[in-house]
Design a protein around this motif. Sequence first.
Motif, PDB file in Angstrom:
ATOM      1  N   ARG A  69     -42.645   8.466 -57.268  1.00 45.93           N
ATOM      2  CA  ARG A  69     -42.249   9.183 -56.037  1.00 45.93           C
ATOM      3  C   ARG A  69     -41.613   8.256 -55.016  1.00 45.93           C
ATOM      4  NH1 ARG A  69     -42.932  14.241 -55.766  1.00 45.93           N
ATOM      5  NH2 ARG A  69     -44.349  15.154 -57.271  1.00 45.93           N
TER       6      ARG A  69
ATOM      7  N   GLN B 124     -42.431  12.246 -65.753  1.00 38.95           N
ATOM      8  CA  GLN B 124     -41.435  13.300 -65.545  1.00 38.95           C
ATOM      9  C   GLN B 124     -40.459  12.914 -64.430  1.00 38.95           C
ATOM     10  OE1 GLN B 124     -44.444  16.353 -64.963  1.00 38.95           O
ATOM     11  NE2 GLN B 124     -43.667  17.495 -66.742  1.00 38.95           N
ATOM     12  N   LEU B 125     -40.987  12.334 -63.352  1.00 36.61           N
ATOM     13  CA  LEU B 125     -40.131  11.938 -62.234  1.00 36.61           C
ATOM     14  C   LEU B 125     -39.150  10.841 -62.648  1.00 36.61           C
ATOM     15  CD1 LEU B 125     -42.721  12.045 -59.321  1.00 36.61           C
ATOM     16  CD2 LEU B 125     -40.870  13.674 -59.762  1.00 36.61           C
TER      17      LEU B 125
ATOM     18  N   ASP C 135     -42.894  19.135 -55.513  1.00 42.73           N
ATOM     19  CA  ASP C 135     -44.081  19.733 -56.121  1.00 42.73           C
ATOM     20  C   ASP C 135     -44.941  18.627 -56.737  1.00 42.73           C
ATOM     21  OD1 ASP C 135     -45.939  21.069 -57.828  1.00 42.73           O
ATOM     22  OD2 ASP C 135     -44.583  22.796 -57.930  1.00 42.73           O
TER      23      ASP C 135
ATOM     24  N   PHE D  22     -36.403  12.526 -64.403  1.00 39.34           N
ATOM     25  CA  PHE D  22     -35.451  13.171 -63.486  1.00 39.34           C
ATOM     26  C   PHE D  22     -34.492  12.136 -62.884  1.00 39.34           C
ATOM     27  CE2 PHE D  22     -38.768  16.611 -63.016  1.00 39.34           C
ATOM     28  CZ  PHE D  22     -38.003  17.609 -63.592  1.00 39.34           C
TER      29      PHE D  22
ATOM     30  N   TYR E 223     -33.052  16.731 -55.526  1.00 38.87           N
ATOM     31  CA  TYR E 223     -34.473  16.695 -55.161  1.00 38.87           C
ATOM     32  C   TYR E 223     -34.971  18.109 -54.857  1.00 38.87           C
ATOM     33  CZ  TYR E 223     -38.837  15.331 -52.921  1.00 38.87           C
ATOM     34  OH  TYR E 223     -40.169  15.204 -52.598  1.00 38.87           O
TER      35      TYR E 223
ATOM     36  N   LEU F 160     -38.695  18.746 -56.689  1.00 41.56           N
ATOM     37  CA  LEU F 160     -39.427  17.503 -56.939  1.00 41.56           C
ATOM     38  C   LEU F 160     -40.491  17.190 -55.901  1.00 41.56           C
ATOM     39  CD1 LEU F 160     -36.580  15.224 -58.336  1.00 41.56           C
ATOM     40  CD2 LEU F 160     -38.172  16.720 -59.560  1.00 41.56           C
TER      41      LEU F 160
ATOM     42  N   LYS G 204     -46.940  18.709 -59.011  1.00 44.03           N
ATOM     43  CA  LYS G 204     -47.230  18.891 -60.439  1.00 44.03           C
ATOM     44  C   LYS G 204     -46.521  17.865 -61.319  1.00 44.03           C
ATOM     45  CE  LYS G 204     -43.460  22.090 -61.579  1.00 44.03           C
ATOM     46  NZ  LYS G 204     -43.086  23.426 -61.990  1.00 44.03           N
ATOM     47  N   TRP G 205     -45.415  17.264 -60.813  1.00 47.79           N
ATOM     48  CA  TRP G 205     -44.632  16.337 -61.624  1.00 47.79           C
ATOM     49  C   TRP G 205     -45.354  15.006 -61.788  1.00 47.79           C
ATOM     50  CZ3 TRP G 205     -41.360  19.234 -63.890  1.00 47.79           C
ATOM     51  CH2 TRP G 205     -40.684  20.250 -63.222  1.00 47.79           C
ATOM     52  N   THR G 206     -45.450  14.554 -63.031  1.00 48.15           N
ATOM     53  CA  THR G 206     -46.066  13.257 -63.316  1.00 48.15           C
ATOM     54  C   THR G 206     -45.035  12.150 -63.065  1.00 48.15           C
ATOM     55  OG1 THR G 206     -45.327  13.222 -65.619  1.00 48.15           O
ATOM     56  CG2 THR G 206     -47.464  14.291 -65.171  1.00 48.15           C
ATOM     57  N   ASP G 207     -45.503  10.908 -62.986  1.00 49.81           N
ATOM     58  CA  ASP G 207     -44.578   9.786 -62.843  1.00 49.81           C
ATOM     59  C   ASP G 207     -43.578   9.782 -63.992  1.00 49.81           C
ATOM     60  OD1 ASP G 207     -45.658   8.916 -60.459  1.00 49.81           O
ATOM     61  OD2 ASP G 207     -46.238   6.939 -61.199  1.00 49.81           O
TER      62      ASP G 207
END
Length: 127
Positions: free
Chosen positions: A64, A88-89, A81, A92, A74, A79, A83-86
């Motif tokens: 993040r 997943q981020l 939210d 992205f 974003y 993003l 709910k997003w894991t590292d």
Amino acid sequence: MPKKAATTDYPMTIYHKPNCSTSRNVLSLIRESGVEPEIVEYLQTPPSKKKLRELAAAMGLGARDLLRTKEAPYAELGLDDPKWTDDQLFGFIEQNPILLQRPIVVSPRGTLMCRPWARVREILPAA
């Protein structure tokens, strides 16, 4: 005082966006210190998820912390939210490199997110 000849003996890398004034200021300070860094224009050559993980870990940051929240993807991707894991981020950011906070500089004295730009002085070669 004459300008030092640029050296590559002090290996530095800047993740750079040429039209970003902060990034340009950081690059200028690096060059004024006598170092010619490796320049990674990350919009053309996005870092992999693995590299993003390494950079974040070297800075003691999470995924993040590497996000630019004012960029369109974003909001479009939701993003904010939690709910997003590292992982997943980082994915992205890899797919949308405009999301990468900049500039990131890697040097023998550490890895830093150089915002504000003067922070780069912390990792320049000793005078």
